[in-house]
Write a protein that holds these residues in place. Structure first.
Motif, mmCIF file in Angstrom:
data_model
loop_
_atom_site.group_PDB
_atom_site.id
_atom_site.type_symbol
_atom_site.label_atom_id
_atom_site.label_comp_id
_atom_site.label_asym_id
_atom_site.label_seq_id
_atom_site.Cartn_x
_atom_site.Cartn_y
_atom_site.Cartn_z
ATOM 1 N N PRO A 1 14.540 -9.314 -6.858
ATOM 2 C CA PRO A 1 13.786 -9.311 -5.764
ATOM 3 C C PRO A 1 12.768 -8.130 -5.595
ATOM 4 O O PRO A 1 11.696 -8.309 -4.976
ATOM 5 C CB PRO A 1 14.589 -10.017 -4.647
ATOM 6 N N ASP A 2 13.361 -6.874 -5.824
ATOM 7 C CA ASP A 2 12.631 -5.844 -5.279
ATOM 8 C C ASP A 2 11.424 -5.777 -6.168
ATOM 9 O O ASP A 2 10.752 -4.491 -6.092
ATOM 10 C CB ASP A 2 13.638 -4.677 -5.630
ATOM 11 N N GLN A 3 11.050 -6.430 -7.411
ATOM 12 C CA GLN A 3 10.302 -6.089 -8.182
ATOM 13 C C GLN A 3 9.070 -6.951 -7.671
ATOM 14 O O GLN A 3 7.889 -7.033 -8.386
ATOM 15 C CB GLN A 3 10.380 -6.614 -9.756
ATOM 16 N N LEU A 4 9.266 -7.697 -6.626
ATOM 17 C CA LEU A 4 8.126 -8.764 -6.400
ATOM 18 C C LEU A 4 6.980 -7.942 -6.006
ATOM 19 O O LEU A 4 5.837 -8.379 -6.110
ATOM 20 C CB LEU A 4 8.577 -9.584 -5.042
ATOM 21 N N MET A 5 7.073 -6.692 -5.237
ATOM 22 C CA MET A 5 5.774 -6.031 -4.716
ATOM 23 C C MET A 5 5.176 -5.395 -5.883
ATOM 24 O O MET A 5 3.713 -5.670 -5.803
ATOM 25 C CB MET A 5 6.378 -5.103 -3.777
ATOM 26 N N VAL B 1 4.214 -1.864 10.557
ATOM 27 C CA VAL B 1 3.099 -2.783 10.253
ATOM 28 C C VAL B 1 2.794 -3.032 8.857
ATOM 29 O O VAL B 1 2.400 -4.147 8.482
ATOM 30 C CB VAL B 1 2.111 -2.552 11.368
ATOM 31 N N CYS B 2 2.358 -1.965 8.054
ATOM 32 C CA CYS B 2 1.851 -2.148 6.609
ATOM 33 C C CYS B 2 2.913 -2.884 5.965
ATOM 34 O O CYS B 2 2.487 -3.668 5.320
ATOM 35 C CB CYS B 2 1.600 -0.850 6.251
ATOM 36 N N SER B 3 4.314 -2.537 5.911
ATOM 37 C CA SER B 3 4.919 -3.217 5.033
ATOM 38 C C SER B 3 5.375 -4.704 5.432
ATOM 39 O O SER B 3 5.311 -5.399 4.520
ATOM 40 C CB SER B 3 6.224 -2.283 5.032
ATOM 41 N N VAL B 4 5.078 -5.070 6.753
ATOM 42 C CA VAL B 4 5.355 -6.501 7.048
ATOM 43 C C VAL B 4 4.224 -7.163 6.688
ATOM 44 O O VAL B 4 4.461 -8.524 6.354
ATOM 45 C CB VAL B 4 5.608 -6.575 8.475
ATOM 46 N N LEU B 5 3.168 -6.799 6.992
ATOM 47 C CA LEU B 5 1.730 -7.215 6.231
ATOM 48 C C LEU B 5 2.003 -7.498 5.214
ATOM 49 O O LEU B 5 1.464 -8.545 4.486
ATOM 50 C CB LEU B 5 0.494 -6.499 6.878
ATOM 51 N N CYS B 6 2.416 -6.589 4.171
ATOM 52 C CA CYS B 6 2.352 -6.642 2.603
ATOM 53 C C CYS B 6 3.445 -8.037 2.556
ATOM 54 O O CYS B 6 3.019 -8.791 1.437
ATOM 55 C CB CYS B 6 2.911 -5.348 2.135
ATOM 56 N N GLY B 7 4.374 -8.118 3.118
ATOM 57 C CA GLY B 7 5.371 -9.185 2.875
ATOM 58 C C GLY B 7 4.768 -10.378 3.391
ATOM 59 O O GLY B 7 4.996 -11.316 2.398
ATOM 60 N N LEU C 1 9.219 -0.609 -1.153
ATOM 61 C CA LEU C 1 9.595 -1.874 -2.253
ATOM 62 C C LEU C 1 10.466 -2.986 -1.545
ATOM 63 O O LEU C 1 10.457 -4.214 -1.773
ATOM 64 C CB LEU C 1 10.340 -1.454 -3.592
ATOM 65 N N GLY C 2 11.282 -2.371 -0.447
ATOM 66 C CA GLY C 2 12.294 -3.300 -0.052
ATOM 67 C C GLY C 2 11.913 -3.993 1.179
ATOM 68 O O GLY C 2 12.229 -5.308 1.393
ATOM 69 N N THR C 3 11.207 -3.332 1.977
ATOM 70 C CA THR C 3 10.713 -4.326 3.137
ATOM 71 C C THR C 3 9.663 -5.348 3.069
ATOM 72 O O THR C 3 10.042 -6.383 3.640
ATOM 73 C CB THR C 3 10.069 -3.194 4.170
ATOM 74 N N PRO C 4 8.642 -5.441 2.111
ATOM 75 C CA PRO C 4 7.987 -6.517 1.953
ATOM 76 C C PRO C 4 8.739 -7.604 1.452
ATOM 77 O O PRO C 4 8.752 -8.679 1.515
ATOM 78 C CB PRO C 4 6.946 -5.922 0.928
ATOM 79 N N TYR D 1 5.132 -6.624 -8.875
ATOM 80 C CA TYR D 1 4.263 -8.034 -9.482
ATOM 81 C C TYR D 1 3.185 -8.499 -8.755
ATOM 82 O O TYR D 1 2.172 -8.752 -9.328
ATOM 83 C CB TYR D 1 5.378 -9.188 -9.459
ATOM 84 N N LEU D 2 3.204 -8.443 -7.486
ATOM 85 C CA LEU D 2 1.981 -8.748 -6.891
ATOM 86 C C LEU D 2 0.781 -7.777 -6.874
ATOM 87 O O LEU D 2 -0.256 -8.195 -7.327
ATOM 88 C CB LEU D 2 2.192 -8.668 -5.040
ATOM 89 N N VAL D 3 1.109 -6.461 -6.936
ATOM 90 C CA VAL D 3 0.034 -5.262 -7.313
ATOM 91 C C VAL D 3 -0.539 -5.458 -8.445
ATOM 92 O O VAL D 3 -1.757 -5.862 -8.762
ATOM 93 C CB VAL D 3 0.755 -3.987 -7.322
ATOM 94 N N LEU D 4 0.253 -5.935 -9.598
ATOM 95 C CA LEU D 4 -0.267 -6.296 -10.965
ATOM 96 C C LEU D 4 -1.280 -7.525 -11.058
ATOM 97 O O LEU D 4 -2.018 -7.572 -11.628
ATOM 98 C CB LEU D 4 0.860 -6.375 -11.884
ATOM 99 N N ASP D 5 -0.627 -8.479 -10.226
ATOM 100 C CA ASP D 5 -1.468 -9.643 -10.141
ATOM 101 C C ASP D 5 -2.751 -9.494 -9.395
ATOM 102 O O ASP D 5 -3.772 -10.082 -10.077
ATOM 103 C CB ASP D 5 -0.432 -10.843 -9.331
ATOM 104 N N ILE D 6 -2.802 -9.002 -8.045
ATOM 105 C CA ILE D 6 -4.131 -8.886 -7.532
ATOM 106 C C ILE D 6 -4.756 -7.652 -7.761
ATOM 107 O O ILE D 6 -6.249 -7.707 -7.501
ATOM 108 C CB ILE D 6 -3.977 -9.160 -6.066
#
Length: 544
Positions: free
Chosen positions: A252-256, A225-231, A5-8, A258-263
């Motif tokens: 801000p930690d809920q952005l990830m 690498v995965c978490s930076v790409l997610c960000g 949750l934090g790194t992206p 939110y994105l998951v639910l969005d896409i």
């Protein structure tokens, strides 16, 4: 869970400079494998704090143990709170219900399972974490129309800021703060933290223990690498409409999520996979924390003082300890909800407490003339300094020109919702901590001392501890003590890496020694499993 949750979010708000941690990880693993591992390994200890008693005395061991327990409870609170927050955002699942459920489940299987259970669940959970990351990355690349589009958006938004060589220690993330500060912070986790050390000390031979660390480096890089790409995908998706400024998410930690639910909302099961991804991180961390806490408490606090206890009462006590620490960690999760941004809170705690502890072990392993008086005074001094800075930074968060958040735009929001808010925010208050002191005029103390990058908390604690420890040891007779060489890092420990090349001469007579020996040099490792169900097996096992 803090990583997931934090790194992206970190990359979304401050740019991809976070990926410099790849270099840091290499240094950390090398230091752990070549400095700390050989010493702990040849002594064959269970709890890393046993080393402190062997090298110094009982009092130092007690200080180390207490610090470890405080640090781990604080950290586990954050780790329980993070995914509960995500779950609350994605599914509307009750926040405190999720916190209590996590705590109870972990406590339950910690009381029943052992280290073996903890390690094998971790193996399974890493797979889930990578799968969750992969699903988000793949879907985001498809939606945004290729990885080049994502990189273009990020480049235009200033998110590809890999090189920032500003040597100023007050800037939050620069090349130097991440390399120097990050190395100290992470070495305090990898080199001396019981939850990590208990894993590689249980390997068969020292070569295997080192290999496990170096293979772990590849895993660290993959997750990074995965978490930076997610960000980056997160920024590319929301580069013209930031959900946080538009008040669609509360932290801000809920952005990830939110994105998951969005896409991923059209794909049944995939948002659940992401929640499982965040949760598997939590469960594994919390279980090994509670396990390490109970083990350390029983080994270091109870056994030395109550010698007369039977095995049966000890096992009851350690199970009771697991339950007690589970409850304490749930309580800490309540406090964690007040601490602001998760990733930084977690790393700050490790910095504030882990730094002085790392200094204490470094003093023991690297400085032959350090004695117990120097160790205790140094530990106290390092702890006081890093607590002072850390708590000061929580109360008076550094100004935006120190943390350097990048611009988040909201001009694209009215295309989807009929709200016309043309406000582009440049400054959002970074720490949303409830302990903040508002509207205080800034003093030089706050602008310089409390604005120190949170990655340097650990460096500060370590260096103060080592320096003061050396200063105090010299006049108090540190050079006169006769030490066992096993407690120090010696030249032989490093040269033993090259033993593999010396084996070449003995190739002809390799049949001469029994094969099942397998090159064990771990004093605590046993090839014969001693847990036979019936008594007869147990007898023959011992006789073997």
């Amino acid at each position: 869970a803090v990583t997931v949750l934090g790194t992206p979010t970190e990359v979304y708000r401050f740019g991809a400079i976070f990926s410099i941690f790849a270099i840091t990880y290499f240094f950390v693993v090398a230091i752990s494998a070549e400095v700390f591992l050989p010493v702990f390994y040849k002594l064959g200890i269970t709890s890393t704090y046993e080393y402190l008693e062997l090298r110094f005395n009982k009092c130092v061991r007690l200080c180390g143990t207490v610090l470890f327990i405080v640090q781990t409870i604080l950290y586990t609170g954050i780790v329980i709170y993070a995914p509960a927050l995500a779950l609350n955002q994605v599914t509307g699942f009750d926040l405190w219900g999720a916190v209590v459920a996590t705590g109870v489940v972990c406590t339950f299987y910690c009381t029943l399972g052992g280290l073996k259970a903890v390690i094998w669940t971790d193996v399974f959970q890493v797979g889930i974490m990578v799968a969750g990351f992969a699903s988000v990355i793949i879907r985001a690349v498809v939606i945004q129309g290729g990885i080049s589009n994502i990189l273009n958006d990020c480049y235009n938004g200033g998110r590809l800021n890999f090189w920032n060589f500003d040597p100023n220690p007050l800037q939050r993330h620069t090349f130097w703060t991440i390399i120097i500060g990050g190395t100290f912070t992470w070495t305090s986790i990898y080199g001396v933290n019981q939850s990590q050390v208990q894993r590689y000390i249980s390997c068969k031979s020292r070569f295997q223990a080192k290999m496990s660390l170096y293979i772990n480096l590849l895993g660290l890089w993959a997750i990074l690498v995965c978490s930076v790409l997610c960000g980056l995908a997160l920024y590319s998706r929301y580069h013209d409409c930031d959900p946080w400024t538009a008040k669609k998410v509360s932290a801000p930690d809920q952005l990830m999520p939110y994105l998951v639910l969005d896409i991923l909302q059209d794909f049944p099961g995939l948002p659940g996979l992401f929640v499982a991804c965040a949760y598997s991180g939590t469960l594994s961390t919390v279980s090994s924390s509670i396990n390490a806490l109970a083990a350390v408490t029983v080994e270091d606090l109870i056994k030395p003082h109550f010698r007369s206890l039977s095995e049966r009462s000890l096992s009851w006590i350690s199970q009771g300890m697991s339950v007690l620490f589970g409850v304490l960690c749930i309580g800490m999760a309540a406090l964690a909800s007040l601490m602001g941004a998760l990733l930084q809170a977690a790393l700050s705690i490790f910095g504030m407490v882990g730094g002085p502890l790392l200094g204490l072990f470094a003093l023991g392993i690297l400085v032959p003339f350090a004695n117990s008086i120097g160790a205790i005074v140094g530990l106290m001094a390092g702890f006081a300094v890093s607590l002072w800075v850390g708590i000061g930074a929580q109360l008076y968060p550094p100004l935006p020109e120190r943390t350097m958040p990048l611009i988040l735009e909201t001009y694209g929001c009215n295309s989807t919702h009929n709200v016309t808010n043309w406000v582009t925010t440049t400054e959002m208050p970074f720490s949303t901590s409830a302990f903040q002191v508002h509207s205080v005029e800034r003093t030089p103390l706050m602008d310089n001392w409390y604005s120190l990058s949170y990655l340097y908390f650990s460096t500060l604690g370590t260096l103060v501890t080592v320096f003061i420890g050396m200063l105090i040891s010299l006049p108090t007779g540190g050079r006169k003590q006769n030490l066992d060489r096993r407690f120090l890092l010696t030249k032989e420990d490093f040269l033993s890496n090259f033993d593999i090349f010396k084996k070449k001469e003995h190739i002809l007579n390799y049949k001469s020694h029994p094969v099942e020996d397998g090159g064990t040099d771990n004093p605590a490792f046993n090839h014969i499993e001693l847990n036979f169900p019936d008594q007869s097996g147990k007898m023959s096992g011992t006789r073997l």
